[in-house]
Design a protein around this motif. Structure first.
Motif, short mmCIF file in Angstrom:
data_model
loop_
_atom_site.label_atom_id
_atom_site.label_comp_id
_atom_site.label_asym_id
_atom_site.label_seq_id
_atom_site.Cartn_x
_atom_site.Cartn_y
_atom_site.Cartn_z
N ARG A 110 2.60 6.89 -6.84
CA ARG A 110 1.78 8.06 -7.15
C ARG A 110 2.47 9.36 -6.76
N THR A 151 0.84 -1.20 0.00
CA THR A 151 0.00 0.00 0.00
C THR A 151 0.87 1.24 0.00
N LEU A 209 3.28 -1.54 -11.35
CA LEU A 209 3.07 -0.18 -11.85
C LEU A 209 4.41 0.27 -12.43
N THR A 254 6.97 -0.58 -9.30
CA THR A 254 6.57 -1.24 -8.06
C THR A 254 6.70 -2.74 -8.19
N VAL A 305 1.20 -4.67 -6.79
CA VAL A 305 0.09 -3.73 -6.85
C VAL A 305 -0.97 -4.23 -5.87
N GLU A 331 2.54 1.65 -3.44
CA GLU A 331 1.67 2.27 -4.45
C GLU A 331 1.60 3.78 -4.23
N TYR A 377 -6.57 1.24 -11.52
CA TYR A 377 -5.63 1.54 -12.60
C TYR A 377 -6.13 1.03 -13.95
N LYS A 397 -6.36 -1.88 -5.83
CA LYS A 397 -5.97 -0.83 -6.77
C LYS A 397 -5.93 -1.31 -8.22
#
Length: 554
Positions: free
Chosen positions: A272, A265, A520, A279, A282, A268, A290, A286
């Motif tokens: 951002r 968490t 990500l 990453t 994920v 992520e 995304y 989320k």
């Protein structure tokens, strides 16, 4: 080389991230790490956990693997698109007609990161070291295709000159095998067969001594595209370009920061906030966010990896295979993949992922609560009565916790047994598994090379990555002797099927699902592969600031 310290951060979630200890400087206004990194060629990489260590002959985890890949290199590399072997330290090689002798011709300009010459003798010594039993190399069995390597490791012979590795001269290495081994070149790109710098190791202790300071910041000497610059425990590992690397002129990045990001968490949020280009994972909740966003930052693709639980077969009630099979049949894998994980994972009823080099395992394992209850009754625990207190161990991860909770609830619902959950930090968890200090343990196996053998040879008697206490000599014979002597690829796969059926009949492991790779990824990252091993080539990756600006504009 000038040390590049990540700049201060800015975003609404920056304060949270800074308080959690990930910031490397003041958390104020200014460029974020990703923007500055795009400009300066500095990659910020989420790497799951604090590495247990960076000794390639001791490490076993994916977080360690990624860092070691940047610092060290084997005789061959893998093409990150096709996964075919390509030249590494060896510029070319020849294979004898019978497939038993490999001759490697090393690059004359290969150097260690301190400038020392790097030659064929380094491989002979390094492989001798890797086969010292006192070192505790859990991957020692990966050397066993080499002539007499297993006999040497098991003490049946004492003269290493009888092992099939010879330096014919400074730049020619000859390796002799027991049998033709179709995946042998792939093995050479695995860190367990990487060379190590003898003078550095001997400076800090005996060759077979574990945990010496040779891999520490300021000490480690490698032969890869990058060199270790800084290691701040539980904060980051920083590597920078190695000017002595044989292909230094083609390396695109200047530095890489590897961050321990066990809390996905927070990871992520770091992405951002512009703190990470990449990453490791994920969060489940989320994925849909995304996907709806449609930015292309979420990347999900097939991954040659199997997620399972180990049973400690030395624990009295778990030594009964009826109990193990009952537990396995009371897990609704489809519910776990569809309702808990939600990212394309596939329910698994065998250890080896299907269609690995054309191999499809055969399994009679199903989700069948009625049969599970009957087996548990037959084992002496009707309706769960008298079932001993049992614990599921997992390493710290929200996803591992959610899977464990789901299985905990299923076993209560279908078998009326209570189990407890224990999470441990990565290093402690690895020690617990290695020392068999667990009852049921979350585990996984990510392919080191594309061949079913990679998922089956880990269950050999006393194999370093077995860690279940299970041993079947006939299984060993099939994997070590029968499969290598098969007259065709098809016959070899049939032998593997027979072996895996033995494994599944005894059920020392509980298969749960086949992975997908989900990350990500900042659009500035270029030359990032989408292969089933999820294996990048850090020397080929580069950052394109213009791509990031285009993505932001959209």
């Amino acid at each position: 080389m000038k040390q590049t310290i990540p700049p201060p951060l800015r975003s609404a979630s920056v304060l949270t991230v800074c308080l959690l200890g990930f910031a490397l400087g003041a958390c104020g206004s200014g460029e974020n790490r990703v923007t500055a990194g795009n400009r300066d060629g500095v990659l910020h990489w989420g790497n799951a956990s604090e590495p247990q260590g960076l000794d390639p002959h001791i490490a076993t985890g994916v977080p360690e693997h990624k860092i070691i890949m940047a610092l060290m290199e084997g005789l061959v590399l893998k093409d990150t698109t096709t996964l075919e072997p390509i030249p590494g330290v060896a510029k070319r090689w020849e294979i004898s007609d019978d497939g038993l002798v490999y001759t490697f011709y090393l690059r004359e300009n290969a150097r260690w990161s301190n400038g020392d010459p790097h030659n064929a003798h380094d491989y002979v010594w390094s492989w001798w070291r890797a086969l010292q039993p006192a070192l505790g190399n859990l991957y020692a069995y990966m050397y066993f295709p080499i002539k007499n390597a297993q006999a040497y490791y098991e003490g049946k012979i004492s003269d290493f000159d009888q092992v099939g590795v010879k330096a014919l001269d400074d730049f020619t290495l000859q390796v002799s095998l027991n049998d033709p081994t179709p995946y042998f070149l792939q093995l050479l790109d695995h860190y367990s067969l990487f060379p190590v710098h003898r003078p550095t190791i001997e400076k800090f202790g005996a060759p077979d001594e574990r945990g010496t300071r040779w891999t520490f910041e300021g000490n480690l000497v490698g032969n890869g595209a990058f060199q270790l610059e800084e290691w701040k425990i539980n904060r980051y590992v920083r590597v920078g370009r190695n000017p002595y690397y044989w292909g230094a002129g083609d390396v695109k990045l200047n530095q890489i920061y590897f961050y321990p990001t066990e809390n996905i968490t927070t990871e992520e949020r770091m992405f951002r906030a512009g703190q990470l280009h990449y990453t490791y994972e994920v969060p489940v909740d989320k994925v849909a966010v995304y996907q709806e966003k449609g930015s292309g930052e979420l990347q999900i693709y097939p991954y040659l990896g199997s997620y399972f639980y180990r049973f400690n077969t030395r624990v009295e009630h778990l030594s009964d295979r009826r109990v193990r099979r009952a537990l396995a049949m009371a897990v609704d894998r489809q519910q776990i993949t569809d309702q808990v994980l939600k990212a394309g994972q596939v329910p698994s009823y065998a250890v080896t992922p299907p269609d690995t080099m054309g191999y499809f395992p055969e399994s009679d394992l199903t989700f069948d609560p009625d049969k599970a209850r009957a087996l548990l009754t037959e084992a002496g625990y009707p309706d769960g009565a008298g079932f001993p207190k049992t614990e599921i161990l997992y390493n710290t991860s929200e996803e591992h916790r959610k899977v464990a909770v789901a299985i905990q609830q299923m076993w209560k619902q279908y078998l009326n047994i209570d189990v407890t959950l224990l999470n441990q930090e990565w290093k402690v968890y690895l020690d617990s598994e290695t020392n068999m200090d667990y009852e049921i343990s979350r585990a996984s196996w990510i392919g080191d090379y594309v061949d079913p053998n990679n998922f089956l040879d880990m269950w050999l008697c006393n194999g370093g990555n077995n860690r279940t206490g299970w041993c079947n000599p006939e299984y060993d014979r099939l994997v070590l002797e029968a499969a290598p002597k098969a007259s065709s690829h098809e016959e070899r796969l049939e032998i593997f099927k027979t072996a895996e059926k033995m494994l599944l009949a005894d059920m020392p492991v509980l298969p749960i699902y086949i992975y997908t790779s989900k990350h990500l990824i900042n659009p500035a990252i270029r030359n990032f592969p989408k292969n089933i091993l999820n294996q990048p080539s850090f020397k080929d990756i580069y950052l394109d600031p213009s791509a990031a600006r285009v993505a932001e504009a959209h």
